[in-house]
Scaffold this motif. Structure first.
Motif, PDB file in Angstrom:
ATOM      1  N   THR A   1      -9.339   6.791  -2.079  1.00  0.00           N
ATOM      2  CA  THR A   1      -8.630   5.512  -2.099  1.00  0.00           C
ATOM      3  C   THR A   1      -8.769   4.873  -3.472  1.00  0.00           C
ATOM      4  O   THR A   1      -9.883   4.761  -4.001  1.00  0.00           O
TER       5      THR A   1
ATOM      6  N   ARG B   1       0.512  -3.919   3.225  1.00  0.00           N
ATOM      7  CA  ARG B   1      -0.803  -3.370   3.569  1.00  0.00           C
ATOM      8  C   ARG B   1      -1.199  -3.694   5.007  1.00  0.00           C
ATOM      9  O   ARG B   1      -1.875  -2.889   5.668  1.00  0.00           O
TER      10      ARG B   1
ATOM     11  N   ALA C   1       0.856  -1.187   0.000  1.00  0.00           N
ATOM     12  CA  ALA C   1       0.000   0.000   0.000  1.00  0.00           C
ATOM     13  C   ALA C   1       0.891   1.236   0.000  1.00  0.00           C
ATOM     14  O   ALA C   1       2.040   1.193   0.471  1.00  0.00           O
TER      15      ALA C   1
ATOM     16  N   ASP D   1      -6.125  -3.686  -7.173  1.00  0.00           N
ATOM     17  CA  ASP D   1      -6.539  -5.076  -7.405  1.00  0.00           C
ATOM     18  C   ASP D   1      -5.365  -6.028  -7.657  1.00  0.00           C
ATOM     19  O   ASP D   1      -5.407  -6.871  -8.558  1.00  0.00           O
TER      20      ASP D   1
ATOM     21  N   ARG E   1      -8.069   1.417  -5.495  1.00  0.00           N
ATOM     22  CA  ARG E   1      -7.733   0.001  -5.388  1.00  0.00           C
ATOM     23  C   ARG E   1      -7.080  -0.437  -6.700  1.00  0.00           C
ATOM     24  O   ARG E   1      -7.628  -0.187  -7.783  1.00  0.00           O
TER      25      ARG E   1
END
Length: 391
Positions: free
Chosen positions: A40, A29, A15, A44, A42
């Motif tokens: 945020t 993360r 992250a 994936d 993502r």
């Protein structure tokens, strides 16, 4: 790409926290600190690398030389084409005739290929104007690209690229103009980040380049050098003597020059596109660079004559296949070593706290794919200063 204990410095299931365009935190993360995110994204499970850096291009130029490519394949020699007004003279003539808007538009078409292959920073040289107004025009266009086109730009003044036709009978007068007039003017206008030159028997001598580099030093500008591309002309040693950011091409650099580069911290910028297009047979001395601890960057050398390459992943592939770099070396060559070649190693090139949040997001299973595929679209998206951009 900061954990040296893993291949490629990889962090699994990572992250990144971004604040003010800079990386505020990076890690696994599960260790993400408490925070309040305004937004945020993502990703994936995709691979994330630092934004790629093309540290050697001639992106801004007028005209098109694909016809010369066809002529050469039909048997014409470079000398025959040059005598007919082709070669660099063709690019010079077209660049002088083009408006800034025309140069900007044509450069954007080439830049698009770089952006679609993960580039977030690009170096752009002058060197196709070869007179005061045209060199300044090229540099202004490069600055505009940096303001408007979704990439960071570093400019290099390449006034000693070739002697223009009007000065062939008075070569020294052109060197005087390039060193004592054009460079100080461009610097005064804030158009120059570094100074470059082409040191070869067919271009400029070591003494002529030294004059330019002395002027750059007086102005507080770093230098870089097209060195030892066609012969060992002492370019690597000259670059080392001036503490250059980089020596570029370096196919014919030998032991003493490479050792001097290592001692001076000069980056070797490898340009496999030009090697391919010129059908060269002497590759850079990769083993010597490794032995002497010389950082190796990789760039496209995007230009109209000898390297019409507008894909960073193609350059990675060619560096692996032609020069036998490992995929990990090649990726380092377009990230952290390329940043060092631009004097930006404290700002970009790795994903670390305090550095710019420039990164590329990839649809790949492993990083080696960036050097494996030739022509396959792999980029999912780019971020520049933490801002999501289109490809």
């Amino acid at each position: 790409m900061v954990d040296g204990s893993a291949a490629y410095g990889a962090i699994e299931d990572g992250a990144i926290l971004i604040r003010g365009g800079l990386i505020a935190w990076i890690g696994a993360r599960e260790n993400l600190p408490a925070h309040e995110a305004a937004e945020t994204d993502r990703l994936d499970g995709r691979w994330v690398t630092p934004g790629l850096i093309d540290c050697h291009t001639h992106l801004v130029f007028g005209g098109d030389r694909s016809g010369e490519f066809e002529q050469r394949l039909n048997g014409a020699t470079y000398e025959e084409i040059a005598r007919a007004g082709g070669g660099i003279v063709s690019s010079m003539t077209a660049t002088r005739a083009a408006s800034e808007d025309e140069l900007y538009a044509s450069a954007l078409s080439r830049l698009e290929g770089l952006k679609q292959t993960g580039v977030t920073t690009v170096e752009i040289k002058s060197g196709y104007g070869l007179d005061r107004d045209s060199e300044l025009k090229m540099l202004r266009v490069a600055r505009r690209i940096g303001r408007e086109a979704g990439v960071r730009v570093r400019t290099s003044y390449l006034g000693l690229h070739a002697v223009p036709p009007e000065h062939r009978a008075e070569r020294s007068a052109y060197v005087d103009l390039a060193v004592d007039d054009i460079l100080p003017t461009a610097h005064a206008e804030g158009l120059v980040d570094a100074v470059d030159a082409y040191c070869e028997p067919i271009a400029f001598s070591g003494a002529e380049v030294a004059r330019l580099f002395d002027k750059a030093r007086d102005l507080g500008l770093p230098v870089k050098l097209h060195a030892d591309q066609l012969s060992d002309g002492g370019g690597a040693a000259l670059a080392a003597r001036y503490g250059a950011l980089s020596a570029d091409h370096v196919e014919h650099s030998t032991g003493a020059g490479v050792r001097a580069m290592g001692q001076a911290g000069v980056v070797a910028v490898l340009l496999p596109g030009a090697f391919l297009m010129l059908r060269e047979t002497t590759p850079p001395p990769i083993a010597l660079f490794r032995e002497h601890g010389v950082s190796m960057a990789v760039a496209t050398d995007c230009n109209p004559g000898t390297s019409p390459v507008a894909s960073m992943t193609a350059a990675i592939n060619l560096a692996c296949v032609q020069f036998r770099l490992t995929p990990e070396e090649a990726l380092a060559g377009v990230t952290r070593h390329a940043a060092k070649a631009l004097g930006l190693e404290n700002e970009i090139g790795t994903l670390e706290v305090g550095k710019a949040a420039d990164f590329a997001v990839w649809d790949i299973e492993r990083p080696a794919e960036l050097g494996y595929w030739l022509g396959k679209p792999m980029l999912a998206t780019r971020y520049v200063a933490g801002l999501h951009t289109q490809k």
